[in-house]
Design a protein around this motif. Structure first.
Motif, PDB file in Angstrom:
ATOM      1  N   ASP A   1      37.116  34.279  49.566  1.00  0.00           N
ATOM      2  CA  ASP A   1      38.396  34.802  49.485  1.00  0.00           C
ATOM      3  C   ASP A   1      38.630  35.446  47.866  1.00  0.00           C
ATOM      4  OD1 ASP A   1      40.124  34.291  52.034  1.00  0.00           O
ATOM      5  OD2 ASP A   1      40.595  32.346  50.588  1.00  0.00           O
ATOM      6  N   MET A   2      39.433  36.239  48.172  1.00  0.00           N
ATOM      7  CA  MET A   2      40.191  36.939  46.523  1.00  0.00           C
ATOM      8  C   MET A   2      40.958  37.386  46.225  1.00  0.00           C
ATOM      9  SD  MET A   2      36.626  39.016  44.663  1.00  0.00           S
ATOM     10  CE  MET A   2      36.520  39.028  42.442  1.00  0.00           C
ATOM     11  N   VAL A   3      41.093  37.154  45.057  1.00  0.00           N
ATOM     12  CA  VAL A   3      42.755  37.368  44.632  1.00  0.00           C
ATOM     13  C   VAL A   3      42.441  38.406  43.033  1.00  0.00           C
ATOM     14  CG1 VAL A   3      42.729  34.887  43.610  1.00  0.00           C
ATOM     15  CG2 VAL A   3      45.198  35.907  44.335  1.00  0.00           C
ATOM     16  N   LEU A   4      44.262  38.414  43.238  1.00  0.00           N
ATOM     17  CA  LEU A   4      44.228  39.530  42.042  1.00  0.00           C
ATOM     18  C   LEU A   4      45.706  38.667  41.075  1.00  0.00           C
ATOM     19  CD1 LEU A   4      43.379  43.482  42.851  1.00  0.00           C
ATOM     20  CD2 LEU A   4      42.591  42.110  40.602  1.00  0.00           C
ATOM     21  N   ALA A   5      46.075  38.407  40.406  1.00  0.00           N
ATOM     22  CA  ALA A   5      47.344  38.526  39.688  1.00  0.00           C
ATOM     23  C   ALA A   5      47.933  39.900  38.475  1.00  0.00           C
ATOM     24  CB  ALA A   5      47.398  37.839  38.405  1.00  0.00           C
ATOM     25  N   VAL A   6      48.912  40.579  39.207  1.00  0.00           N
ATOM     26  CA  VAL A   6      49.299  42.096  38.914  1.00  0.00           C
ATOM     27  C   VAL A   6      50.580  41.947  38.223  1.00  0.00           C
ATOM     28  CG1 VAL A   6      47.831  42.922  40.824  1.00  0.00           C
ATOM     29  CG2 VAL A   6      50.058  43.106  40.313  1.00  0.00           C
ATOM     30  N   ALA A   7      50.763  42.701  37.359  1.00  0.00           N
ATOM     31  CA  ALA A   7      52.378  42.860  36.343  1.00  0.00           C
ATOM     32  C   ALA A   7      51.572  44.194  36.784  1.00  0.00           C
ATOM     33  CB  ALA A   7      51.907  42.610  34.772  1.00  0.00           C
ATOM     34  N   GLY A   8      53.030  44.938  37.715  1.00  0.00           N
ATOM     35  CA  GLY A   8      53.208  45.201  37.801  1.00  0.00           C
ATOM     36  C   GLY A   8      52.374  46.566  38.266  1.00  0.00           C
ATOM     37  N   ASP A   9      51.687  48.094  37.874  1.00  0.00           N
ATOM     38  CA  ASP A   9      50.044  48.384  38.187  1.00  0.00           C
ATOM     39  C   ASP A   9      49.156  47.876  37.651  1.00  0.00           C
ATOM     40  OD1 ASP A   9      51.844  49.721  40.075  1.00  0.00           O
ATOM     41  OD2 ASP A   9      52.343  51.553  39.709  1.00  0.00           O
ATOM     42  N   VAL A  10      49.282  46.418  36.974  1.00  0.00           N
ATOM     43  CA  VAL A  10      48.636  46.868  36.402  1.00  0.00           C
ATOM     44  C   VAL A  10      47.677  45.147  36.417  1.00  0.00           C
ATOM     45  CG1 VAL A  10      47.512  45.846  33.960  1.00  0.00           C
ATOM     46  CG2 VAL A  10      48.712  48.067  33.996  1.00  0.00           C
ATOM     47  N   ALA A  11      46.242  45.296  37.126  1.00  0.00           N
ATOM     48  CA  ALA A  11      45.715  43.406  36.908  1.00  0.00           C
ATOM     49  C   ALA A  11      45.355  43.091  36.156  1.00  0.00           C
ATOM     50  CB  ALA A  11      44.240  43.952  37.898  1.00  0.00           C
ATOM     51  N   VAL A  12      45.380  41.759  35.664  1.00  0.00           N
ATOM     52  CA  VAL A  12      46.058  41.730  34.489  1.00  0.00           C
ATOM     53  C   VAL A  12      44.766  39.605  35.151  1.00  0.00           C
ATOM     54  CG1 VAL A  12      47.540  41.511  33.745  1.00  0.00           C
ATOM     55  CG2 VAL A  12      47.664  39.729  34.876  1.00  0.00           C
ATOM     56  N   SER A  13      44.234  39.939  35.775  1.00  0.00           N
ATOM     57  CA  SER A  13      43.801  38.523  36.030  1.00  0.00           C
ATOM     58  C   SER A  13      43.315  38.204  37.458  1.00  0.00           C
ATOM     59  CB  SER A  13      44.313  37.373  35.921  1.00  0.00           C
ATOM     60  OG  SER A  13      43.678  36.072  36.265  1.00  0.00           O
ATOM     61  N   ALA A  14      41.543  37.694  37.769  1.00  0.00           N
ATOM     62  CA  ALA A  14      40.508  38.289  39.038  1.00  0.00           C
ATOM     63  C   ALA A  14      40.736  36.570  39.375  1.00  0.00           C
ATOM     64  CB  ALA A  14      40.251  38.952  39.479  1.00  0.00           C
ATOM     65  N   ALA A  15      40.218  36.215  40.463  1.00  0.00           N
ATOM     66  CA  ALA A  15      39.832  34.912  40.747  1.00  0.00           C
ATOM     67  C   ALA A  15      39.408  34.637  42.478  1.00  0.00           C
ATOM     68  CB  ALA A  15      40.163  33.807  40.259  1.00  0.00           C
ATOM     69  N   ARG A  16      38.472  34.126  43.076  1.00  0.00           N
ATOM     70  CA  ARG A  16      37.797  34.184  43.243  1.00  0.00           C
ATOM     71  C   ARG A  16      36.961  32.607  44.696  1.00  0.00           C
ATOM     72  NH1 ARG A  16      32.886  35.834  41.356  1.00  0.00           N
ATOM     73  NH2 ARG A  16      31.761  34.019  41.157  1.00  0.00           N
ATOM     74  N   THR A  17      37.745  32.293  45.955  1.00  0.00           N
ATOM     75  CA  THR A  17      37.072  31.133  46.149  1.00  0.00           C
ATOM     76  C   THR A  17      36.131  31.486  47.366  1.00  0.00           C
ATOM     77  OG1 THR A  17      39.204  30.311  46.404  1.00  0.00           O
ATOM     78  CG2 THR A  17      37.793  29.009  47.789  1.00  0.00           C
ATOM     79  N   GLU A  18      35.068  30.695  47.076  1.00  0.00           N
ATOM     80  CA  GLU A  18      33.413  30.727  48.146  1.00  0.00           C
ATOM     81  C   GLU A  18      33.197  29.889  48.525  1.00  0.00           C
ATOM     82  OE1 GLU A  18      30.743  33.090  47.203  1.00  0.00           O
ATOM     83  OE2 GLU A  18      31.228  34.013  45.978  1.00  0.00           O
ATOM     84  N   TYR A  19      33.394  29.986  50.324  1.00  0.00           N
ATOM     85  CA  TYR A  19      33.400  29.123  51.324  1.00  0.00           C
ATOM     86  C   TYR A  19      31.991  28.736  51.490  1.00  0.00           C
ATOM     87  CZ  TYR A  19      38.507  29.680  52.069  1.00  0.00           C
ATOM     88  OH  TYR A  19      39.503  29.487  51.010  1.00  0.00           O
ATOM     89  N   TYR A  20      31.981  27.390  52.357  1.00  0.00           N
ATOM     90  CA  TYR A  20      30.739  27.162  52.847  1.00  0.00           C
ATOM     91  C   TYR A  20      30.638  26.456  53.562  1.00  0.00           C
ATOM     92  CZ  TYR A  20      30.378  27.177  47.240  1.00  0.00           C
ATOM     93  OH  TYR A  20      30.426  27.895  46.354  1.00  0.00           O
ATOM     94  N   PRO A  21      30.137  27.313  54.752  1.00  0.00           N
ATOM     95  CA  PRO A  21      30.395  26.533  56.591  1.00  0.00           C
ATOM     96  C   PRO A  21      29.472  25.560  56.152  1.00  0.00           C
ATOM     97  CG  PRO A  21      29.336  29.336  56.325  1.00  0.00           C
ATOM     98  CD  PRO A  21      29.872  28.292  54.843  1.00  0.00           C
TER      99      PRO A  21
END
Length: 255
Positions: free
Chosen positions: A165-185
């Motif tokens: 899973d990956m998620v962006l935090a955006v302010a308007g059109d600008v990506a200001v932060s990013a993070a991800r989750t990795e799953y382990y089946p």
């Protein structure tokens, strides 16, 4: 919770680690578990060991001989691993210690909900363009070459999208932060990674919002625990939202 969580962590994410993303192989011996990337830009390393004073040096020498020259190799040493002088033995074998990271764990259900600050929206990444955008944020925030990370995540998205899973935090059109989750089946864990925020946007609650957003998504996927290898910058924030320290890890790499 600490003892049960540490036992589960050592068994599920270290000794009995699953390959997960389709681009790694996991090899187990009586004394070691290693993850071996099948693509050049992937991560390879020792994720679990059960050594003693009589077996440590020979085991280290064998892994050094095997992986010397392999980009991205790492021996992940956890501070409760045996023998007690394993770090000194790794250094003597020519490896270099990186910065300590706190291994933090929380029950996903116990992480509170935090909304992003006004003007900031969280966007779930579902395609290669989103991955590219998120990795660019990581490069801007952390200041390192993200080429290998970009290639690995794009390969993971294509081969095993359910592990990421990956998620962006955006302010308007600008990506200001990013993070991800990795799953382990096959495990109770989801790993939180990244969480880098551009300097002008720090201190506004974006990181906490990204943590709670990922906690809810991990809950929906059936993960019990969230696990983070935290640097000093994120550790205090995570402690305030319910994470506890299990142990400390130090990466050892070829210098």
């Amino acid at each position: 919770m600490d003892t049960a969580a540490l036992d589960a962590f050592d068994q599920q994410l270290r000794r009995d680690l699953s390959p997960g993303d389709g681009h790694t192989a996991v090899e187990r011996t009586a004394r070691l578990t290693r993850q071996v990337s099948t693509i050049p830009q992937g991560w390879s390393g020792i994720v679990w060991s059960d050594l003693d004073e009589d077996t440590a040096d020979a085991a280290i020498a064998a892994e050094v001989a095997r992986f010397r020259g392999v980009a991205g190799f790492e021996w992940k040493h956890y501070h409760h691993d045996r023998p007690a002088d394993l770090p000194a033995r790794l250094l003597a074998a020519g490896l270099t210690a990186g910065p300590d990271e706190a291994v933090l764990v929380a029950e996903a259900a116990a992480v509170p909900d935090f909304a992003p600050p006004a003007g900031v929206t969280l966007l779930d990444v579902t395609d290669a363009a989103g991955i590219e955008r998120a990795v660019d944020v990581h490069g801007d925030v952390f200041g390192y070459d993200v080429g290998g990370l970009r290639a690995r995540l794009l390969a993971q998205l294509a081969a095993a999208p359910d592990t990421l899973d990956m998620v962006l935090a955006v302010a308007g059109d600008v990506a200001v932060s990013a993070a991800r989750t990795e799953y382990y089946p096959g495990t109770e864990f989801a790993g939180l990674w990244g969480g880098g925020t551009l300097e002008p946007w720090r201190g506004k609650g974006i990181y906490k919002a990204l943590v709670s957003h990922r906690a809810r998504r991990a809950q929906a996927r059936g993960a019990r625990y969230l696990q983070v290898d935290a640097l000093p910058t994120s550790g205090p924030i995570l402690a305030r939202v319910g994470f506890t320290r299990l142990t400390t890890t130090t990466p050892y790499t070829f210098g």
